[in-house]
Design an enzyme around this catalytic site. Structure first.
Site, mmCIF file in Angstrom:
data_model
loop_
_atom_site.group_PDB
_atom_site.id
_atom_site.type_symbol
_atom_site.label_atom_id
_atom_site.label_comp_id
_atom_site.label_asym_id
_atom_site.label_seq_id
_atom_site.Cartn_x
_atom_site.Cartn_y
_atom_site.Cartn_z
ATOM 1 N N TYR A 155 0.856 -1.188 0.000
ATOM 2 C CA TYR A 155 0.000 0.000 0.000
ATOM 3 C C TYR A 155 0.890 1.234 0.000
ATOM 4 C CZ TYR A 155 -3.471 3.438 1.638
ATOM 5 O OH TYR A 155 -4.303 4.534 1.755
ATOM 6 N N ASP A 250 9.257 2.760 0.159
ATOM 7 C CA ASP A 250 8.178 3.407 0.904
ATOM 8 C C ASP A 250 8.344 2.989 2.368
ATOM 9 O OD1 ASP A 250 5.923 4.331 2.117
ATOM 10 O OD2 ASP A 250 4.522 3.604 0.593
ATOM 11 N N LYS A 278 3.828 8.646 9.305
ATOM 12 C CA LYS A 278 3.582 7.982 10.597
ATOM 13 C C LYS A 278 4.599 8.411 11.671
ATOM 14 C CE LYS A 278 0.592 4.772 8.365
ATOM 15 N NZ LYS A 278 0.625 4.013 7.150
HETATM 16 C C1 LIG Z 1 0.054 4.524 5.807
HETATM 17 C C2 LIG Z 1 0.869 4.335 4.573
HETATM 18 C C3 LIG Z 1 0.841 5.242 3.517
HETATM 19 C C4 LIG Z 1 -0.130 6.392 3.473
HETATM 20 O O1 LIG Z 1 0.069 7.284 4.499
HETATM 21 P P1 LIG Z 1 -1.151 8.262 4.922
HETATM 22 O O2 LIG Z 1 -0.520 9.164 5.933
HETATM 23 O O3 LIG Z 1 -2.210 7.371 5.480
HETATM 24 O O4 LIG Z 1 -1.588 8.971 3.701
HETATM 25 C C5 LIG Z 1 1.722 5.062 2.461
HETATM 26 N N1 LIG Z 1 2.571 4.029 2.457
HETATM 27 C C6 LIG Z 1 2.626 3.123 3.444
HETATM 28 C C7 LIG Z 1 3.630 2.022 3.387
HETATM 29 C C8 LIG Z 1 1.754 3.237 4.530
HETATM 30 O O5 LIG Z 1 1.769 2.305 5.483
#
Ligand SMILES: *Cc1c(COP(=O)(O)O)cnc(C)c1O
Length: 440
Positions: A155, A250, A278
């Site tokens: 994701y 990511d 995060k």
């Molecule tokens: C949570 C997440 C996102 C998106 O971040 P948001 O702050 O929710 O937009 C993108 N990449 C990864 C790996 C994530 O876990």
């Protein structure tokens, strides 16, 4: 999809949450501002949280729960950490936003550049989604190519062109992709299976000259937890280099969680670009993306690639992020989190071995996942059968009744924080033992 159930049960146990949910459903789609919060995969009505401290959340009805969601990743220091709260309060006194540069942005950027060797320059945004969108844009600008490669089960936020085979949210709702995303928007996205060098090689042989970037969660944590072989990750580094494509890690979950230098440090691999979120915001809305100066210089105002944000580098958010990173460094955070993870693993092994159905623990540092796959913990995005999903729903509610709050989907990883004590971990293990016995 599981039908909502236990409605009356959780409603009567938690009348205030039930009432708030009823009101929310009238004015907010599905009653929530992010889909997985709605408990659709486990049934019942979501808890409305009134306050939180350390490793605990308290719902609107005053019941406390040991929290293993951690707001889905940011709260590595625990809820309402005194040092983070103090930094936020102090920042608030000086104003909430200026729309002009401030010192905290420089400090956070210096911290990221100092800790993450592949990043020479970094830009802050307000979410992980934005960080990834922007990293992809600059990768396309830098390479002059259009194609993006992602992996099934990873994701990367909810930008249109990445919302394909994109992890738990979509898996939970049984959809490969989202409505409202035109096929032409995803026509430049290629999706590969994880853990498959042959598919990778074949794709690059076919389209390597058109690929701008390959993006991966180096520790995929959005379709359960799917740790990859180092050799597979190294093959991504090799093949992107050979074909002049960029490698994007990511690290929105893994960054500053699994090690000071994120998963890149853990695997000793260097991406061209990395995205953060995060943890870097310490519970406030922050994302960031960075990489080599020669790539990042393409961004406006130096370069031709536009990217901006009214609240980017917000001083209050920067203060929360900085304070969180300082707690991690000052308190040997990564060593302590690994020790907590190892202790949890030690406690859970015998419990899982006695489970009435196959249940597998997967752990990387402070991330862990209980895989309900009868066939064993997968290394690729493997769907759960309806009966496996139903087992999770039953366990979820049994744990909730014992005061343990798990992510409300079988496809979500759990998060440990510095606030979890050994006693908390023991409580988790005994709640799990009881819940499994009750569901067997
Ligand atoms: C949570 C997440 C996102 C998106 O971040 P948001 O702050 O929710 O937009 C993108 N990449 C990864 C790996 C994530 O876990």
């Amino acid at each position: 999809m599981t039908e909502p159930r236990n409605d009356t049960v959780s409603g009567s146990l938690r009348p205030r949450s039930a009432e708030l949910y009823r009101r929310a459903c009238r004015v907010i789609p599905g009653g929530v501002n992010s889909p997985v919060r709605a408990f659709r995969a486990v049934g019942g009505t979501p808890l409305f949280i009134a306050r939180a401290a350390g490793a605990q959340v308290f719902d609107a009805d005053g019941r406390g729960y040991l929290d293993f969601v951690g707001s889905w990743g940011p709260l590595i220091a625990g809820h309402a950490h005194p040092a983070v709260n103090a930094a936020v309060s102090a920042a608030l006194e000086r104003g909430t936003t200026y729309g002009a540069p401030c010192e905290a942005e420089v400090e956070l950027a210096e911290r990221v550049v100092g800790w993450y060797p592949a990043v020479e320059q970094v830009r802050c945004v307000s979410s992980g989604t934005e960080a990834v969108m922007s990293a992809i844009r600059v990768a396309r600008a830098f390479t002059g190519r259009d194609l993006i490669v992602k992996f099934a089960g990873c994701y990367h936020g909810h930008a249109d062109h990445l919302l394909v085979a994109a992890g738990s949210g979509l898996a939970t709702f049984g959809r490969p992709s989202s409505a409202g995303v035109p096929e032409s928007f995803t026509a430049l996205t290629r999706v590969l299976p994880l853990d498959d060098e042959a598919a990778l090689t074949a794709l690059f042989q076919r389209e390597g000259t058109r690929i701008a970037a390959l993006i991966i969660e180096p520790v995929p944590a959005n379709h359960g937890l799917l740790p990859q072989r180092r050799e597979f990750l190294a093959s991504l580094r090799r093949i992107t280099e050979e074909h002049g494509a960029l490698l994007i890690f990511d690290e929105v979950i893994s960054g500053f969680r699994l090690a000071r230098g994120g998963a890149a440090e853990l695997f000793d691999l260097s991406p061209d670009l990395a995205t953060f979120g995060k943890v870097i915001g310490g519970g406030m809305p922050v994302g960031a993306f960075g990489g080599a100066r020669r790539i990042m210089q393409r961004l406006a105002p130096d370069g031709d690639t536009y990217q901006a944000g009214t609240l980017s580098g917000n001083p209050v958010a920067m203060a929360a992020g900085l304070a969180t990173l300082e707690v991690l460094e000052r308190e040997s955070g990564w060593e302590r989190l690994e020790a907590k993870g190892a202790e949890l693993e030690r406690l859970l092994r015998p419990v899982l071995a006695e489970a009435p159905f196959p249940l597998h623990l997967v752990r990387v540092g402070s991330l862990f996942w209980m895989a309900f796959h009868g066939a064993g913990a997968p290394r690729t995005a493997a769907p759960l059968s309806p009966s496996e999903t139903a087992r999770f729903a039953t366990l979820f509610h049994a744990m909730l009744e014992r005061g343990v709050y798990l992510p409300p989907s079988a496809y979500e990883a759990c998060f440990l924080s510095l606030a979890h004590t050994d006693a908390d971990l023991a409580r988790f293990a005994s709640a799990l033992r009881e819940s499994l016995a009750a569901s067997g």
